[in-house]
Motif scaffolding. Structure first.
Motif, mmCIF file in Angstrom:
data_model
loop_
_atom_site.group_PDB
_atom_site.id
_atom_site.type_symbol
_atom_site.label_atom_id
_atom_site.label_comp_id
_atom_site.label_asym_id
_atom_site.label_seq_id
_atom_site.Cartn_x
_atom_site.Cartn_y
_atom_site.Cartn_z
ATOM 1 N N THR A 236 1.310 -2.470 -6.578
ATOM 2 C CA THR A 236 0.700 -1.153 -6.397
ATOM 3 C C THR A 236 0.758 -0.332 -7.679
ATOM 4 N N LEU A 237 1.873 -0.399 -8.393
ATOM 5 C CA LEU A 237 1.958 0.309 -9.667
ATOM 6 C C LEU A 237 0.885 -0.180 -10.633
ATOM 7 N N ALA A 238 0.632 -1.486 -10.625
ATOM 8 C CA ALA A 238 -0.417 -2.038 -11.491
ATOM 9 C C ALA A 238 -1.790 -1.533 -11.066
ATOM 10 N N ALA A 239 -2.048 -1.514 -9.766
ATOM 11 C CA ALA A 239 -3.353 -1.081 -9.268
ATOM 12 C C ALA A 239 -3.576 0.412 -9.489
ATOM 13 N N ILE A 245 -7.377 4.582 -6.736
ATOM 14 C CA ILE A 245 -6.671 4.754 -5.469
ATOM 15 C C ILE A 245 -6.520 6.234 -5.136
ATOM 16 N N LYS A 246 -6.924 6.598 -3.919
ATOM 17 C CA LYS A 246 -6.824 7.977 -3.466
ATOM 18 C C LYS A 246 -5.644 8.212 -2.518
ATOM 19 N N ALA A 247 -5.281 7.200 -1.756
ATOM 20 C CA ALA A 247 -4.196 7.363 -0.789
ATOM 21 C C ALA A 247 -3.711 5.983 -0.355
ATOM 22 N N VAL A 309 -4.716 0.741 1.653
ATOM 23 C CA VAL A 309 -5.019 1.462 0.416
ATOM 24 C C VAL A 309 -6.444 2.010 0.515
ATOM 25 N N ILE A 310 -6.600 3.305 0.295
ATOM 26 C CA ILE A 310 -7.924 3.930 0.325
ATOM 27 C C ILE A 310 -8.395 4.160 -1.107
ATOM 28 N N VAL A 311 -9.548 3.607 -1.437
ATOM 29 C CA VAL A 311 -10.089 3.688 -2.792
ATOM 30 C C VAL A 311 -11.521 4.198 -2.752
ATOM 31 N N ASN A 312 -11.983 4.759 -3.888
ATOM 32 C CA ASN A 312 -13.391 5.115 -3.938
ATOM 33 C C ASN A 312 -14.225 3.841 -3.970
ATOM 34 N N ARG A 320 -9.184 -4.431 -5.810
ATOM 35 C CA ARG A 320 -8.900 -5.677 -5.098
ATOM 36 C C ARG A 320 -8.461 -6.774 -6.068
ATOM 37 N N LYS A 321 -9.170 -6.913 -7.178
ATOM 38 C CA LYS A 321 -8.858 -7.969 -8.151
ATOM 39 C C LYS A 321 -7.472 -7.778 -8.752
ATOM 40 N N ILE A 322 -7.093 -6.537 -9.003
ATOM 41 C CA ILE A 322 -5.756 -6.286 -9.548
ATOM 42 C C ILE A 322 -4.685 -6.694 -8.542
ATOM 43 N N PHE A 323 -4.864 -6.285 -7.294
ATOM 44 C CA PHE A 323 -3.893 -6.668 -6.264
ATOM 45 C C PHE A 323 -3.811 -8.187 -6.125
ATOM 46 N N GLU A 324 -4.950 -8.850 -6.118
ATOM 47 C CA GLU A 324 -4.942 -10.303 -5.967
ATOM 48 C C GLU A 324 -4.300 -10.972 -7.170
ATOM 49 N N HIS A 325 -4.549 -10.443 -8.357
ATOM 50 C CA HIS A 325 -3.908 -10.984 -9.560
ATOM 51 C C HIS A 325 -2.387 -10.850 -9.481
ATOM 52 N N MET A 326 -1.919 -9.818 -8.799
ATOM 53 C CA MET A 326 -0.483 -9.595 -8.645
ATOM 54 C C MET A 326 0.098 -10.347 -7.450
ATOM 55 N N GLY A 327 -0.703 -11.185 -6.811
ATOM 56 C CA GLY A 327 -0.205 -12.046 -5.749
ATOM 57 C C GLY A 327 -0.412 -11.567 -4.331
ATOM 58 N N GLU A 328 -1.144 -10.473 -4.160
ATOM 59 C CA GLU A 328 -1.374 -9.968 -2.809
ATOM 60 C C GLU A 328 -2.598 -10.623 -2.170
#
Length: 367
Positions: A236-239, A245-247, A309-312, A320-328
């Motif tokens: 999450t810190l990476a994303a 991310i809004k919320a 995670v709520i995003v614009n 999404r790609k950042i989270f997946e890169h981090m293993g999610e």
């Protein structure tokens, strides 16, 4: 001539030497969690932390406390104590990250009727592992041996975490608006909510914790249920750095219908499509064992989604790609819409086929 007995604290059930042995045994685990900002070691009367050394300029402190709940009874009855410490950390740090805060340090409270150094070390090494996974320093804690308060073998855990976020980066959810996208991060299992119901269903099923797991025969039932809560801090810190991310909502007790509304402004509602992901095997077993209705499932368990995670809309793919890169594992759950009059804050709809229900869902909602 009768001599009056000279009592010791140990005669009353408290072994100070065992407590000292445990402190020595866990010092390496605590030391392994040291991070920038730590200025003291384990064992002092208080622990110090330097925010400036941790790299903050205008920080707001964010704190949280939580426990593991009756999942501890599963650990106690299974004789497996090495993962509940991860749960303890996870329940605290995941609450901090949803506000954009980086966890900095953690303290634990471990209370038991009779101190077992072996079990205590396994528990606290699990806490240290959770701290390493979230880059939080295990900076202190309290071990309380309380005969008469707990039965031999029983124990309880509480955790306390402090984090920080730069003032301008706090996540409040105020900017969530019509058209935003809801992303769901997969959970690792039941996490640490709903275990009073889990334990009741296990008891009524007649399956012992050391029996083969009915939904995964490669492991014992207790081990499968004790799968530790996933920690979402580093991903999450990476994303968050991408700025979309809004919320964020941590799906804990109350499930979707009570946790998502906590991050929504009054003018919008969240529409979640339950057909976007399949109910994981552990929840499928719980659903069948308890003949649980969809609403009961959705307000008791995370049902396979640990973080929403709520995003614009424009930043959804990058996030999404950042989270997946981090293993999610990431699911597109739905979207935010302008809230009409009398509409609930969260509506869960969609085909229930992937959840094992034969008919389409009725709307599950919460005001």
């Amino acid at each position: 001539m009768n001599e009056k007995k000279s009592y010791t604290y140990k005669d009353a059930g408290v072994d100070i030497d065992a407590g000292n042995d445990l402190v020595e045994a866990i010092k390496p685990a605590a030391a392994s969690t040291k991070r920038s900002g730590c200025t003291s070691g384990l064992g002092g009367f208080g622990a110090l932390f330097d925010l400036k050394a941790a790299g903050y300029t205008d920080p707001i402190l964010v704190s949280g406390t939580d426990g593991v709940g009756t999942k501890l009874k599963v650990a106690i009855e299974s004789g497996k104590h090495d993962t509940v410490g991860i749960d303890l950390v996870a329940m605290c740090v995941n609450d901090l990250i949803v506000q954009g805060a980086e966890p900095l340090f953690f303290l634990d409270y471990f209370a038991t009727g009779h101190l077992s150094v072996e079990a205590g070390r396994a528990i606290i090494e699990g806490i240290a592992e959770g701290c390493r996974l979230s880059n939080a320093a295990l900076i202190g804690g309290e071990t309380a041996e309380m005969p008469g308060m707990y039965k031999d073998g029983d124990y309880d855990l509480a955790g306390f975490c402090v984090g920080a976020v730069e003032r301008d980066n706090i996540l409040t959810g105020d900017g969530v608006s019509d058209g935003d996208i809801l992303l769901g991060l997969a959970s690792s299992g039941v996490h640490s909510n709903g275990f009073s119901l889990v334990r009741r269903l296990v008891k009524d099923s007649g399956i012992a914790y050391n029996d083969p797991c009915p939904f995964d025969v490669s492991q014992e039932f207790g081990t499968a249920l004790l799968e530790p809560t996933r920690i979402y801090v580093k991903s999450t810190l990476a994303a968050l750095k991408a700025g979309h991310i809004k919320a964020i909502s941590h799906i804990t007790g109350g499930g979707f219908v009570e946790n998502i509304p906590r991050i929504l402004p009054e003018a919008v509602s969240a529409h979640v499509d339950a057909s976007c992901w399949t109910l994981p095997p552990v929840f499928d077993w719980l659903r069948e064992a308890g003949n649980l209705e969809p609403l009961e499932m959705a307000k008791t368990f995370n049902c396979g989604i640990g973080l929403v995670v709520i995003v614009n809309a424009d930043g959804a793919d990058e996030t999404r790609k950042i989270f997946e890169h981090m293993g999610e594992t990431v699911y597109s759950l739905g979207h935010v819409v302008k809230r009409s009059e009398n509409e609930p804050a969260t509506v869960v709809t969609g085909s229930a086929g992937s959840w094992g229900y034969d008919t389409s869902w009725q709307a599950l909602s919460s005001n």
